[in-house]
Design a protein around this motif. Sequence first.
Motif, PDB file in Angstrom:
ATOM      1  N   VAL A  54      -1.240  80.229  40.584  1.00 33.73           N
ATOM      2  CA  VAL A  54      -0.130  81.036  40.076  1.00 33.73           C
ATOM      3  C   VAL A  54       1.084  80.707  40.934  1.00 33.73           C
ATOM      4  O   VAL A  54       1.184  81.116  42.085  1.00 33.73           O
ATOM      5  N   ASP A  55       1.979  79.910  40.359  1.00 36.82           N
ATOM      6  CA  ASP A  55       3.201  79.509  41.048  1.00 36.82           C
ATOM      7  C   ASP A  55       4.237  80.606  40.838  1.00 36.82           C
ATOM      8  O   ASP A  55       4.727  80.818  39.736  1.00 36.82           O
ATOM      9  N   ASP A  56       4.556  81.296  41.911  1.00 37.23           N
ATOM     10  CA  ASP A  56       5.431  82.470  41.836  1.00 37.23           C
ATOM     11  C   ASP A  56       6.873  82.120  42.185  1.00 37.23           C
ATOM     12  O   ASP A  56       7.398  82.521  43.213  1.00 37.23           O
ATOM     13  N   GLY A  57       7.496  81.330  41.313  1.00 34.08           N
ATOM     14  CA  GLY A  57       8.909  81.022  41.476  1.00 34.08           C
ATOM     15  C   GLY A  57       9.219  79.984  42.535  1.00 34.08           C
ATOM     16  O   GLY A  57      10.327  79.977  43.081  1.00 34.08           O
ATOM     17  N   SER A  58       8.298  79.097  42.830  1.00 33.13           N
ATOM     18  CA  SER A  58       8.539  78.069  43.849  1.00 33.13           C
ATOM     19  C   SER A  58       9.713  77.177  43.464  1.00 33.13           C
ATOM     20  O   SER A  58       9.938  76.886  42.295  1.00 33.13           O
ATOM     21  N   ARG A  59      10.431  76.743  44.481  1.00 30.52           N
ATOM     22  CA  ARG A  59      11.571  75.850  44.261  1.00 30.52           C
ATOM     23  C   ARG A  59      11.375  74.515  44.973  1.00 30.52           C
ATOM     24  O   ARG A  59      12.315  73.749  45.104  1.00 30.52           O
ATOM     25  N   ALA A  70      -3.569  69.019  37.277  1.00 33.10           N
ATOM     26  CA  ALA A  70      -4.197  69.533  36.057  1.00 33.10           C
ATOM     27  C   ALA A  70      -4.319  68.453  34.985  1.00 33.10           C
ATOM     28  O   ALA A  70      -5.245  68.499  34.162  1.00 33.10           O
ATOM     29  N   GLU A  71      -3.419  67.483  34.993  1.00 31.98           N
ATOM     30  CA  GLU A  71      -3.504  66.382  34.032  1.00 31.98           C
ATOM     31  C   GLU A  71      -4.776  65.567  34.232  1.00 31.98           C
ATOM     32  O   GLU A  71      -5.296  64.968  33.297  1.00 31.98           O
ATOM     33  N   HIS A  72      -5.265  65.541  35.469  1.00 31.43           N
ATOM     34  CA  HIS A  72      -6.424  64.718  35.805  1.00 31.43           C
ATOM     35  C   HIS A  72      -7.714  65.520  35.951  1.00 31.43           C
ATOM     36  O   HIS A  72      -8.779  64.923  36.115  1.00 31.43           O
ATOM     37  N   ASP A  73      -7.620  66.843  35.921  1.00 29.97           N
ATOM     38  CA  ASP A  73      -8.805  67.682  36.077  1.00 29.97           C
ATOM     39  C   ASP A  73      -8.638  68.918  35.198  1.00 29.97           C
ATOM     40  O   ASP A  73      -7.817  69.801  35.505  1.00 29.97           O
ATOM     41  N   SER A  74      -9.407  68.986  34.131  1.00 34.53           N
ATOM     42  CA  SER A  74      -9.264  70.086  33.164  1.00 34.53           C
ATOM     43  C   SER A  74      -9.690  71.436  33.728  1.00 34.53           C
ATOM     44  O   SER A  74      -9.467  72.470  33.098  1.00 34.53           O
ATOM     45  N   ARG A  75     -10.264  71.449  34.929  1.00 35.29           N
ATOM     46  CA  ARG A  75     -10.668  72.711  35.560  1.00 35.29           C
ATOM     47  C   ARG A  75      -9.515  73.361  36.319  1.00 35.29           C
ATOM     48  O   ARG A  75      -9.635  74.490  36.777  1.00 35.29           O
ATOM     49  N   ILE A  76      -8.399  72.661  36.444  1.00 34.43           N
ATOM     50  CA  ILE A  76      -7.229  73.188  37.162  1.00 34.43           C
ATOM     51  C   ILE A  76      -6.218  73.684  36.142  1.00 34.43           C
ATOM     52  O   ILE A  76      -5.894  72.982  35.186  1.00 34.43           O
ATOM     53  N   HIS A  77      -5.725  74.908  36.379  1.00 33.30           N
ATOM     54  CA  HIS A  77      -4.770  75.527  35.451  1.00 33.30           C
ATOM     55  C   HIS A  77      -3.574  76.046  36.236  1.00 33.30           C
ATOM     56  O   HIS A  77      -3.722  76.545  37.356  1.00 33.30           O
ATOM     57  N   LEU A  78      -2.412  75.952  35.640  1.00 32.94           N
ATOM     58  CA  LEU A  78      -1.173  76.417  36.263  1.00 32.94           C
ATOM     59  C   LEU A  78      -0.587  77.564  35.464  1.00 32.94           C
ATOM     60  O   LEU A  78      -0.434  77.474  34.242  1.00 32.94           O
ATOM     61  N   VAL A  79      -0.282  78.650  36.164  1.00 31.77           N
ATOM     62  CA  VAL A  79       0.463  79.772  35.594  1.00 31.77           C
ATOM     63  C   VAL A  79       1.763  79.832  36.387  1.00 31.77           C
ATOM     64  O   VAL A  79       1.740  79.833  37.625  1.00 31.77           O
ATOM     65  N   THR A  80       2.879  79.870  35.681  1.00 29.07           N
ATOM     66  CA  THR A  80       4.179  79.811  36.366  1.00 29.07           C
ATOM     67  C   THR A  80       4.989  81.077  36.114  1.00 29.07           C
ATOM     68  O   THR A  80       5.166  81.465  34.957  1.00 29.07           O
ATOM     69  N   HIS A  81       5.456  81.670  37.191  1.00 31.66           N
ATOM     70  CA  HIS A  81       6.438  82.757  37.102  1.00 31.66           C
ATOM     71  C   HIS A  81       7.785  82.137  37.464  1.00 31.66           C
ATOM     72  O   HIS A  81       7.909  81.518  38.522  1.00 31.66           O
ATOM     73  N   PRO A  82       8.796  82.285  36.634  1.00 28.13           N
ATOM     74  CA  PRO A  82      10.071  81.626  36.907  1.00 28.13           C
ATOM     75  C   PRO A  82      10.794  82.179  38.138  1.00 28.13           C
ATOM     76  O   PRO A  82      11.570  81.470  38.767  1.00 28.13           O
ATOM     77  N   VAL A  83      10.541  83.440  38.467  1.00 28.74           N
ATOM     78  CA  VAL A  83      11.229  84.071  39.595  1.00 28.74           C
ATOM     79  C   VAL A  83      10.212  84.756  40.494  1.00 28.74           C
ATOM     80  O   VAL A  83       9.277  85.396  40.001  1.00 28.74           O
ATOM     81  N   ASN A  84      10.384  84.629  41.797  1.00 30.17           N
ATOM     82  CA  ASN A  84       9.498  85.295  42.744  1.00 30.17           C
ATOM     83  C   ASN A  84       9.773  86.781  42.721  1.00 30.17           C
ATOM     84  O   ASN A  84      10.881  87.224  42.723  1.00 30.17           O
TER      85      ASN A  84
END
Length: 84
Positions: A54-59, A70-84
């Motif tokens: 869970v990427d919490d607004g990283s810059r 995640a492109e190379h491993d289907s077990r990895i997932h990204l959830v993105t929050h636009p702002v911390n």
Amino acid sequence: MAYRFQVSVDGVAPSPSLSIVLPAHNEADNIEQAVAAATEVAERYCVEHEVIVVDDGSRDGTGEIVARLAEHDSRIHLVTHPVN
């Protein structure tokens, strides 16, 4: 039908599945290692697993690194929050 068997590790029987959630904020310097470590441990203890970052607004490119992984491993997932 294919079956995957795992033996117990340190006397602990493997779990059928596991979801690992890694919160991340500006972790570009270490997110790749954290995902690799989580994957390594999960593979020892679980039949199936996923790593959710869970990427919490990283810059600093944290989300881009996880997306590449995640492109190379289907077990990895990204959830993105636009702002911390």
